[in-house]
Design an enzyme around this catalytic site. Structure first.
Site, PDB file in Angstrom:
ATOM      1  N   GLN A 125       0.832  -1.201   0.000  1.00 51.08           N
ATOM      2  CA  GLN A 125       0.000   0.000   0.000  1.00 51.08           C
ATOM      3  C   GLN A 125       0.868   1.252   0.000  1.00 51.08           C
ATOM      4  O   GLN A 125       1.148   1.823   1.042  1.00 51.08           O
ATOM      5  CB  GLN A 125      -0.890  -0.027   1.248  1.00 51.08           C
ATOM      6  CG  GLN A 125      -1.859   1.100   1.345  1.00 51.08           C
ATOM      7  CD  GLN A 125      -3.218   0.702   0.871  1.00 51.08           C
ATOM      8  OE1 GLN A 125      -3.555  -0.467   0.873  1.00 51.08           O
ATOM      9  NE2 GLN A 125      -4.001   1.659   0.471  1.00 51.08           N
ATOM     10  N   PHE A 126       1.293   1.685  -1.189  1.00 46.85           N
ATOM     11  CA  PHE A 126       2.126   2.890  -1.260  1.00 46.85           C
ATOM     12  C   PHE A 126       1.376   4.122  -0.782  1.00 46.85           C
ATOM     13  O   PHE A 126       1.980   5.112  -0.380  1.00 46.85           O
ATOM     14  CB  PHE A 126       2.687   3.096  -2.676  1.00 46.85           C
ATOM     15  CG  PHE A 126       1.687   3.623  -3.663  1.00 46.85           C
ATOM     16  CD1 PHE A 126       1.556   4.986  -3.880  1.00 46.85           C
ATOM     17  CD2 PHE A 126       0.869   2.753  -4.380  1.00 46.85           C
ATOM     18  CE1 PHE A 126       0.631   5.470  -4.795  1.00 46.85           C
ATOM     19  CE2 PHE A 126      -0.052   3.218  -5.290  1.00 46.85           C
ATOM     20  CZ  PHE A 126      -0.173   4.592  -5.499  1.00 46.85           C
ATOM     21  N   THR A 127       0.043   4.070  -0.773  1.00 50.75           N
ATOM     22  CA  THR A 127      -0.733   5.247  -0.392  1.00 50.75           C
ATOM     23  C   THR A 127      -0.612   5.600   1.090  1.00 50.75           C
ATOM     24  O   THR A 127      -1.067   6.669   1.493  1.00 50.75           O
ATOM     25  CB  THR A 127      -2.219   5.091  -0.772  1.00 50.75           C
ATOM     26  OG1 THR A 127      -2.765   3.978  -0.087  1.00 50.75           O
ATOM     27  CG2 THR A 127      -2.380   4.923  -2.272  1.00 50.75           C
TER      28      THR A 127
END
Length: 149
Positions: free
Chosen positions: A78-80
């Site tokens: 989850q880069f967010t």
């Protein structure tokens, strides 16, 4: 490295309608790598996620870790979690590690978590995933290897 960790009664992740990972009682960790993260960041984050004492003991206190309750760990890339909205409403992801290096670090994170003996399931890196989470509590913890709160 960051992880947003939720205590769950159950969770699953689907890619194109196929369930690719599923756990019952345990933790879901939404994990992102930052530009410049090292093995030390990975070790710190894995240790915190696996060692979190967020499960209740016989007195109802959060004193037990994942292994003590036989829980599973669902790890979702989850880069967010590096979304920065300090300058407006559209998140900037400039602090996130570039995808090729991030995938390698994510794979090492999963391997390190498995090496602790807990059951680990995963999503699929860079896939459009549907994550179904039945929160328990809810209990949500933010772990950041570089930040002290």
């Amino acid at each position: 490295m960051r992880a947003v960790v939720q205590r769950v009664l159950s969770a699953r992740v689907e890619v194109e309608g196929e369930v690719v990972g599923r756990i019952e009682r345990g933790l879901v960790a939404f994990v992102g790598a930052a530009e410049g993260d090292t093995q030390a960041d990975l070790d710190y984050t894995v240790g915190k996620v696996v060692g979190l004492r967020v499960f209740q003991d016989e007195r109802g206190r959060m004193m037990r870790a994942l292994a003590e309750v036989g829980g599973g760990l669902l790890v979702i890339s989850q880069f967010t979690v590096f979304g920065d909205v300090r300058r407006g409403l559209r998140p900037s992801f400039d602090g996130a590690m570039e995808p090729v290096a991030a995938e390698a670090l994510y794979d090492r994170f999963v391997a390190a978590a498995r090496a602790t003996g807990v059951t680990v399931q995963t999503g699929r890196f860079r896939a459009d995933m549907r994550v179904h989470v039945e929160n328990d509590g809810p209990v949500t913890i933010l772990i950041d290897s570089r930040r002290t709160f």
